[in-house]
Design an enzyme around this catalytic site. Structure first.
Site, PDB file in Angstrom:
ATOM      1  N   CYS A  51     -15.289 -16.375  -1.683  1.00 62.69           N
ATOM      2  CA  CYS A  51     -15.025 -15.509  -2.830  1.00 62.69           C
ATOM      3  C   CYS A  51     -15.703 -16.113  -4.057  1.00 62.69           C
ATOM      4  O   CYS A  51     -15.500 -17.291  -4.372  1.00 62.69           O
ATOM      5  CB  CYS A  51     -13.519 -15.398  -3.053  1.00 62.69           C
ATOM      6  SG  CYS A  51     -13.076 -14.440  -4.523  1.00 62.69           S
ATOM      7  N   CYS A  54     -12.898 -17.320  -6.704  1.00 60.94           N
ATOM      8  CA  CYS A  54     -11.988 -18.460  -6.507  1.00 60.94           C
ATOM      9  C   CYS A  54     -12.431 -19.467  -5.457  1.00 60.94           C
ATOM     10  O   CYS A  54     -11.820 -20.517  -5.320  1.00 60.94           O
ATOM     11  CB  CYS A  54     -10.593 -17.954  -6.163  1.00 60.94           C
ATOM     12  SG  CYS A  54     -10.426 -17.272  -4.488  1.00 60.94           S
ATOM     13  N   CYS A 103      -6.985 -14.611  -4.736  1.00 59.83           N
ATOM     14  CA  CYS A 103      -7.039 -14.263  -6.165  1.00 59.83           C
ATOM     15  C   CYS A 103      -6.967 -12.762  -6.427  1.00 59.83           C
ATOM     16  O   CYS A 103      -7.040 -12.334  -7.563  1.00 59.83           O
ATOM     17  CB  CYS A 103      -8.276 -14.861  -6.810  1.00 59.83           C
ATOM     18  SG  CYS A 103      -9.834 -14.112  -6.284  1.00 59.83           S
ATOM     19  N   CYS A 125     -17.525  -3.865   4.673  1.00 61.40           N
ATOM     20  CA  CYS A 125     -18.672  -3.591   3.807  1.00 61.40           C
ATOM     21  C   CYS A 125     -18.386  -4.264   2.462  1.00 61.40           C
ATOM     22  O   CYS A 125     -17.574  -3.775   1.681  1.00 61.40           O
ATOM     23  CB  CYS A 125     -18.819  -2.076   3.679  1.00 61.40           C
ATOM     24  SG  CYS A 125     -20.237  -1.554   2.735  1.00 61.40           S
TER      25      CYS A 125
END
Length: 139
Positions: A51, A54, A103, A125
């Protein structure tokens, strides 16, 4: 426990200061990057997709496949707890939104039963801008 697995919560002002405007629009406001514009659409680099907001591990390159849709596609997250799924009825249709479990950032959408030759027949996706790629090091 890995520090990237601890849930985090930040104020809107903190997110705005940590993320570039386009990153903020996708990760915190649920926007979508233009198709074929992201860094990871066609990459075949081996590693871990994290991510961007985070750093939590979300997907592994072994589950990435070419769906020809314009965004990176994966057939499953790296762990079942890595993402959360939410009904999204925006844009006049019902879809399943994918968010980072750590997060709560918007990552993209998952589609089921499209006929891809993958073990799950799922297509996560995901916006490239929602991810960073940590390449596997060769020993």
């Amino acid at each position: 426990m890995d520090e990237t697995s601890n849930p985090i919560s930040r104020s809107d002002e903190e997110w705005r200061s940590r993320l570039a405007p386009q990153e903020y629009a996708v990760l915190r406001q649920g926007a979508t990057e233009r198709p074929w514009s992201g860094d990871y659409v066609s990459t075949s680099t081996v590693g871990v997709y994290r991510c961007r907001a985070c750093g939590a591990e979300l997907f592994r390159s072994e589950t990435k496949f070419d769906s020809h849709c314009g965004w990176p596609s994966f057939f499953e997250p790296s762990e079942s707890e890595a993402v959360t799924l939410h009904e999204d009825s925006s844009m006049g249709m019902v879809r399943t939104e994918v968010r980072c479990a750590r997060c709560d950032s918007h990552l993209g959408h998952v589609f089921h039963g499209e006929g891809y030759a993958t073990p799950t027949d799922d297509r996560y996706c995901i916006n490239s801008i929602a991810l960073t790629l940590e390449e596997d090091s060769v020993a």
